[in-house]
Write an enzyme that holds these catalytic residues in place. Structure first.
Site, mmCIF file in Angstrom:
data_model
loop_
_atom_site.group_PDB
_atom_site.id
_atom_site.type_symbol
_atom_site.label_atom_id
_atom_site.label_comp_id
_atom_site.label_asym_id
_atom_site.label_seq_id
_atom_site.Cartn_x
_atom_site.Cartn_y
_atom_site.Cartn_z
ATOM 1 N N GLU A 135 0.810 -1.218 0.000
ATOM 2 C CA GLU A 135 0.000 0.000 0.000
ATOM 3 C C GLU A 135 0.845 1.272 0.000
ATOM 4 O O GLU A 135 0.315 2.363 0.140
ATOM 5 C CB GLU A 135 -0.968 0.006 1.194
ATOM 6 N N ASN A 178 -2.603 -14.784 1.051
ATOM 7 C CA ASN A 178 -3.744 -15.651 1.321
ATOM 8 C C ASN A 178 -3.874 -16.659 0.168
ATOM 9 O O ASN A 178 -3.140 -16.586 -0.837
ATOM 10 C CB ASN A 178 -5.032 -14.848 1.576
ATOM 11 N N ASP A 238 -3.706 -8.969 8.513
ATOM 12 C CA ASP A 238 -2.675 -8.095 9.093
ATOM 13 C C ASP A 238 -2.317 -8.563 10.510
ATOM 14 O O ASP A 238 -1.151 -8.528 10.908
ATOM 15 C CB ASP A 238 -3.171 -6.647 9.160
ATOM 16 N N ARG A 271 -14.193 -9.592 16.599
ATOM 17 C CA ARG A 271 -14.328 -8.210 17.078
ATOM 18 C C ARG A 271 -14.560 -7.264 15.900
ATOM 19 O O ARG A 271 -13.869 -7.379 14.891
ATOM 20 C CB ARG A 271 -13.030 -7.770 17.763
HETATM 21 O O1 RIB Z 1 -6.325 -5.199 5.703
HETATM 22 C C1 RIB Z 1 -7.313 -4.303 6.162
HETATM 23 C C2 RIB Z 1 -6.960 -2.904 5.784
HETATM 24 O O2 RIB Z 1 -6.956 -2.782 4.379
HETATM 25 C C3 RIB Z 1 -7.913 -1.852 6.266
HETATM 26 O O3 RIB Z 1 -7.583 -1.367 7.545
HETATM 27 C C4 RIB Z 1 -7.888 -0.804 5.165
HETATM 28 O O4 RIB Z 1 -7.411 0.420 5.577
HETATM 29 C C5 RIB Z 1 -7.049 -1.418 4.047
HETATM 30 O O5 RIB Z 1 -5.769 -0.921 4.036
#
Ligand code: RIB
Length: 289
Positions: A135, A178, A238, A271
């Site tokens: 990202e 994944n 994540d 959650r």
């Molecule tokens: O992996 C989840 C995340 O993907 C989110 O928090 C969103 O911001 C995107 O980056």
């Protein structure tokens, strides 16, 4: 020892929806939550929750001071986060009643990182890790610096493109994907995950667990997933990556690290929310017990 994370920082706008929207549909959400997110920020939070010393390298816009404040409250060193002339990244996240999500990203500041955000890597060395996702910009440059200095590089290949992964293949010690991403990569490169030119390939399979492929000795380790009722799967990958890397960084075996990561991700999906919903090490250990 330190984990350096070159990662995105987003404002997540999370909408609870009766179903994920389809083309041309206008859909009313039943709830809205705004909070810290971004694959990079989520992974930094997960690693800090798992006990690692984490230095986050990234950027926000003038509108993003709240995000670094929250990251710092959650235990992440943000002294290397730059403020740039581009607005902070954000994500529109729709979550259905089964916990499945759909995400639209505005990369913003995350793709406008100046080289100066990599300055902390001048302090990295053997025993440290560099963590990367897709990202931001600067991934290859960061990986080259870290490897030259003897640190290991973990690469979470999301959001997935074959081209981005190909650029990183010779530059990382571990790649995390994944199952869908692994299948796409396998088709594009014409090889199995155990044949990639990366020492360790980790594939998460959601409710079916996770696999660790050591390509150096053709060994595979698999762990099952915990059975939970999903509320929100956002950030589960994540959380898995963060706990996995933090555990390896602390000297855990591959099996122990996978088991911890798998439990942390399972707890996360029970959650609602993203960074704020990532469990602490104590909560994960209690869940495992
Ligand atoms: O992996 C989840 C995340 O993907 C989110 O928090 C969103 O911001 C995107 O980056």
């Amino acid at each position: 020892m330190t984990v350096y994370n070159l990662g995105s920082i987003n404002a997540d706008h999370v909408y609870a929806v009766p179903h994920l929207p389809v083309a041309g549909e206008t859909l009313a959400a039943t709830a809205l939550q705004r909070e810290l997110g971004g694959k990079g920020a989520n992974q930094s939070v997960a690693m800090a929750q798992a006990g690692a010393n984490v230095v986050h390298m990234g950027a926000i816009g003038a509108d993003g001071a709240w995000a670094t404040e929250r990251l710092q409250q959650l235990g992440v060193d943000c002294s290397a986060v730059a403020t740039v002339a581009t607005p902070t990244g954000h994500a529109i996240v729709c979550v259905d009643p089964g916990g499945e999500n759909q995400i639209v990203l505005f990369p913003g500041a995350n793709r406008a990182l100046p080289d100066q955000v990599l300055a902390p890597l001048q302090h990295c060395g053997a025993g440290d890790w560099l963590v990367l996702q897709n990202e931001t910009n600067l991934q290859c440059k960061a990986a080259q610096i870290a490897r030259q200095r003897g640190a290991r590089v973990a690469y979470s290949a999301a959001p997935f493109t074959v081209e981005a992964v190909q650029n990183m293949l010779g530059l990382c010690d571990m790649i995390i994907m994944n199952a869908g991403e692994a299948a796409q990569l396998s088709r594009a490169l014409g090889c199995d995950m155990g044949q990639l030119p990366v020492p360790v390939v980790v594939v998460t399979r959601g409710a079916e667990g996770a696999d660790w492929h050591d390509t150096r000795n053709a060994q595979q380790i698999s762990v099952p997933a915990h059975k939970v009722q999903p509320i929100d799967t956002t950030g589960a990958g994540d959380t898995f990556a963060g706990f996995l890397i933090a555990a390896l960084h602390a000297g855990a075996s591959a099996t122990a690290a996978l088991q911890l990561a798998s439990a942390a991700a399972a707890l996360k999906v029970t959650r609602p929310g993203t960074a704020d919903a990532i469990p602490s090490m104590a909560q994960v250990q209690a869940f495992m017990a």
